[in-house]
Write a protein that holds these residues in place. Structure first.
Motif, PDB file in Angstrom:
ATOM      1  N   ASP A 143       2.805   5.698  -6.594  1.00 42.65           N
ATOM      2  CA  ASP A 143       2.601   7.145  -6.746  1.00 42.65           C
ATOM      3  C   ASP A 143       2.312   7.823  -5.409  1.00 42.65           C
ATOM      4  OD1 ASP A 143       3.062   6.920  -9.398  1.00 42.65           O
ATOM      5  OD2 ASP A 143       0.963   7.161 -10.036  1.00 42.65           O
ATOM      6  N   CYS A 144       1.601   7.109  -4.514  1.00 38.44           N
ATOM      7  CA  CYS A 144       1.297   7.782  -3.247  1.00 38.44           C
ATOM      8  C   CYS A 144       2.370   7.488  -2.194  1.00 38.44           C
ATOM      9  CB  CYS A 144      -0.124   7.531  -2.761  1.00 38.44           C
ATOM     10  SG  CYS A 144      -0.547   5.846  -2.465  1.00 38.44           S
TER      11      CYS A 144
ATOM     12  N   THR B  35      -3.492   2.705   2.394  1.00 40.84           N
ATOM     13  CA  THR B  35      -4.095   2.918   1.077  1.00 40.84           C
ATOM     14  C   THR B  35      -5.386   2.105   1.020  1.00 40.84           C
ATOM     15  OG1 THR B  35      -1.840   2.953   0.199  1.00 40.84           O
ATOM     16  CG2 THR B  35      -3.638   2.967  -1.404  1.00 40.84           C
TER      17      THR B  35
ATOM     18  N   ASP C 104      -4.771   7.257   1.453  1.00 37.09           N
ATOM     19  CA  ASP C 104      -5.002   7.561   0.040  1.00 37.09           C
ATOM     20  C   ASP C 104      -6.060   6.598  -0.453  1.00 37.09           C
ATOM     21  OD1 ASP C 104      -2.854   9.544  -1.075  1.00 37.09           O
ATOM     22  OD2 ASP C 104      -1.803   8.235   0.345  1.00 37.09           O
TER      23      ASP C 104
END
Ligand code: NAD
Ligand code: GLY
Length: 367
Positions: free
Chosen positions: A96-97, A44, A71
């Motif tokens: 969320d990811c 991320t 992400d």
């Protein structure tokens, strides 16, 4: 210019070691280095729109080449957003990811991004791998190294945080070409701080090289940056958790600096400018406290002026400044603790009577 490699080796406990890679174009190596270090399933990337515009394509290419999915989380820019709310945005995005315990968080940005993304990495699932890709001179020289992560509270800067060492730091000098002058000055301030704390060879190299660095000589800037990183790596290795007083020396100039930043509102006075003014004050206080050698304040002002850094505070009330300093996290009980200098290269931690701080502040504010 050849790529430089500095190792931050923290003996124990727990023993941690990581590389700081400094050089032109090293962002292109991020994917390959990550792959050999952690073999991540995905990562991320935490950044902001300004930094992404400048470096997003290169970061994307580098991760794509290593077949690492990512992400992207873009957070609002600036010190005013180094908050619990922003940390919450990052934590929510990580969940969320579907980020897991072994998925690294990559901070791509200046010290603000590094501090808040590092804080989120420290607490998400009780700690996930963290990679720092500093994009300002200040972050390359100082904040990306050593594992201090933080957010600001209304009561003061960096009042909440955690120690969470990065697994790798990638400092690509090419990113400095887009950095505004004010931000380059901020980086110079932290590098000069390191030179004044180390003294000796580093300060001599600073005195020889600073006018060329200001004139745009990237080779000299790289040399001074590498010296700063080596200095900080040594201090962090000796006192990673800020327990023995050694690491506290790095707060030279920060007691007044943080108070000015808090009083003026986060983001109004840059951190580097605040530290510069703080170092001019700390040198004067060192002399007034009978600790610093005669001429230390004058020599400090000369170094600041030569480096095109501020040495005078904005117009504020000394009593308001002291009230904020009393909240500073370094203070024990009611006394105000300062990092002072006996001379360049000879720092000391000392509590200073309130009356002496007040009189020195008044003298300082009035020239
Ligand atoms: P910053 O992160 O706010 O960056 C300054 C500005 O430059 C921002 O607007 C940013 O978007 C922009 N920027 C970043 N990279 C750029 C690039 N390559 N080109 C153009 N613009 C770019 O500020 P900073 O000076 O990097 O960091 C200051 C923060 O670092 C403060 O919060 C301070 O408390 C913290 N800090 C932490 C440590 C530590 O050990 N953790 C040490 C020193 C400072
Ligand atoms: N910038 C202070 C520290 O890293 O300890």
């Amino acid at each position: 210019m050849a790529t430089k490699r500095v190792v931050v080796a923290i003996p124990a406990p727990p023993a941690v070691s990581y590389e700081v890679i400094i050089g032109s174009g090293v962002l292109n190596e991020l994917g390959a280095r990550l792959e050999s270090l952690l073999k991540p399933r995905r990562v991320t990337v935490i950044t902001n729109d300004i930094v992404w515009e400048i470096s997003g394509t290169r970061l994307t290419d580098s991760l794509n080449k290593a077949a690492i999915d990512f992400d992207l989380v873009s957070i609002p820019d600036g010190e005013a957003n180094k908050t619990m709310e922003t940390a919450g945005i990052i934590l929510t995005a990580l969940a969320d990811c579907g980020a897991g315990r072994t998925d690294p968080v990559i901070a791509l940005g200046g010290g603000v991004i590094g501090d808040v993304a590092g804080f989120a990495a420290a607490i998400y699932m009780r700690g996930v791998p963290f990679i720092n890709v500093p994009t300002t001179l200040l972050a390359m020289a100082d904040s990306s190294i050593g594992g201090k992560t933080a957010i600001d509270l209304p009561a003061g800067k960096n009042l909440a945080g955690a120690f969470h060492q990065p697994g790798l730091v990638i400092s690509d000098l090419d990113l400095l070409t887009t950095l505004p002058d004010k931000e380059l000055a901020a980086g110079r301030a932290e590098m000069l701080k390191a030179a004044m704390l180390q003294g000796d060879e580093f300060l001599a190299a600073w005195r020889t090289g600073i006018s060329d660095a200001l004139g745009g000589d990237l080779g000299v800037t790289e040399d001074l940056l590498e010296r700063s990183v080596r200095y900080k790596a040594g201090v962090v290795a000796a006192d990673a958790l800020d327990m023995t007083g050694r690491r506290a020396f790095l707060n030279y100039g920060h007691t007044l600096g943080h108070a000015l930043e808090t009083l003026l509102g986060y983001g109004q006075l840059g951190h580097g400018a605040a530290v510069s003014i703080g170092m001019a004050f700390a040198a004067r206080l060192s002399e007034n406290a009978g600790l610093g050698v005669t001429g230390l304040a004058r020599a400090t002002e000369e170094l600041l002026i030569e480096a095109d850094l501020p040495d005078r505070p904005p117009a504020l009330k000394a009593a308001d400044i002291i009230a904020i300093m009393e909240l500073d996290k370094k203070n024990l009980a009611a006394e105000i603790t300062f990092v002072l200098l006996r001379d360049f290269g000879r720092p000391a931690i000392q509590t200073v009577p309130r009356a002496l701080i007040l009189s020195t502040l008044e003298e300082f504010m009035n020239g």
